[in-house]
Design a protein around this motif. Sequence first.
Motif, PDB file in Angstrom:
ATOM      1  N   LYS A  48       4.328-116.974 -38.098  1.00  0.00           N
ATOM      2  CA  LYS A  48       5.649-116.298 -38.165  1.00  0.00           C
ATOM      3  C   LYS A  48       5.963-115.220 -37.752  1.00  0.00           C
ATOM      4  CE  LYS A  48       8.915-117.684 -41.729  1.00  0.00           C
ATOM      5  NZ  LYS A  48       9.145-117.602 -43.225  1.00  0.00           N
ATOM      6  N   VAL A  49       7.080-114.411 -37.414  1.00  0.00           N
ATOM      7  CA  VAL A  49       7.371-112.942 -37.496  1.00  0.00           C
ATOM      8  C   VAL A  49       7.462-112.339 -38.777  1.00  0.00           C
ATOM      9  CG1 VAL A  49       8.883-111.558 -35.744  1.00  0.00           C
ATOM     10  CG2 VAL A  49       7.811-113.141 -34.785  1.00  0.00           C
ATOM     11  N   ARG A  50       6.838-111.354 -39.225  1.00  0.00           N
ATOM     12  CA  ARG A  50       7.356-110.734 -40.021  1.00  0.00           C
ATOM     13  C   ARG A  50       8.159-109.427 -40.004  1.00  0.00           C
ATOM     14  NH1 ARG A  50       1.200-109.493 -43.996  1.00  0.00           N
ATOM     15  NH2 ARG A  50       3.621-109.120 -45.324  1.00  0.00           N
ATOM     16  N   ARG A  51       9.146-109.881 -40.874  1.00  0.00           N
ATOM     17  CA  ARG A  51      10.397-108.959 -40.770  1.00  0.00           C
ATOM     18  C   ARG A  51      10.469-107.532 -41.807  1.00  0.00           C
ATOM     19  NH1 ARG A  51      13.089-113.018 -40.702  1.00  0.00           N
ATOM     20  NH2 ARG A  51      13.638-112.766 -42.142  1.00  0.00           N
ATOM     21  N   LEU A  52      10.348-106.506 -41.519  1.00  0.00           N
ATOM     22  CA  LEU A  52      10.828-105.380 -42.687  1.00  0.00           C
ATOM     23  C   LEU A  52      12.114-106.316 -43.252  1.00  0.00           C
ATOM     24  CD1 LEU A  52      10.380-102.456 -40.595  1.00  0.00           C
ATOM     25  CD2 LEU A  52       8.878-103.407 -41.972  1.00  0.00           C
ATOM     26  N   MET A  55      12.626-108.795 -48.669  1.00  0.00           N
ATOM     27  CA  MET A  55      13.015-109.389 -49.385  1.00  0.00           C
ATOM     28  C   MET A  55      14.194-108.535 -50.223  1.00  0.00           C
ATOM     29  SD  MET A  55      10.016-111.123 -50.571  1.00  0.00           S
ATOM     30  CE  MET A  55      10.164-111.264 -52.454  1.00  0.00           C
ATOM     31  N   MET A  56      14.559-108.143 -49.329  1.00  0.00           N
ATOM     32  CA  MET A  56      15.777-106.853 -50.105  1.00  0.00           C
ATOM     33  C   MET A  56      16.515-107.910 -51.331  1.00  0.00           C
ATOM     34  SD  MET A  56      18.333-105.067 -47.611  1.00  0.00           S
ATOM     35  CE  MET A  56      17.542-103.737 -46.896  1.00  0.00           C
ATOM     36  N   LYS A  60      13.384-105.536 -57.475  1.00  0.00           N
ATOM     37  CA  LYS A  60      13.966-104.009 -58.139  1.00  0.00           C
ATOM     38  C   LYS A  60      13.919-103.227 -58.541  1.00  0.00           C
ATOM     39  CE  LYS A  60      17.676-102.151 -60.860  1.00  0.00           C
ATOM     40  NZ  LYS A  60      17.624-101.154 -60.310  1.00  0.00           N
ATOM     41  N   VAL A  61      13.455-101.725 -58.219  1.00  0.00           N
ATOM     42  CA  VAL A  61      12.442-100.485 -57.462  1.00  0.00           C
ATOM     43  C   VAL A  61      13.114 -99.756 -59.321  1.00  0.00           C
ATOM     44  CG1 VAL A  61      11.173 -98.857 -57.023  1.00  0.00           C
ATOM     45  CG2 VAL A  61      12.128-100.549 -55.360  1.00  0.00           C
TER      46      VAL A  61
END
Length: 81
Positions: A48-52, A55-56, A60-61
């Motif tokens: 599986k390709v990991r995408r940036l 988790m958007m 919450k930061v």
Amino acid sequence: MKSVDIREAKVNLSRLVAQAAKGEPFVITKAGKPLVKVVPVDAPSPRKVRRLGFMMGRIKVPDDFDRMGEEEIAALFDPGS
């Protein structure tokens, strides 16, 4: 998955490639032993390709993230405070 002898593959290569391009991969064999697997070029890779940003919206930061632990870190470098 379909297996095709190398001699049959030579005779029917165009048809077999067209089928593979439509998502029907096959294996070319020689004397009953698998040699190569033919799959379409745009077939997804096994891993599986990991995408940036995947988790958007899910995490919450905190607003003070860049100041978290500030006092503890300062105490490590300035034991007198």
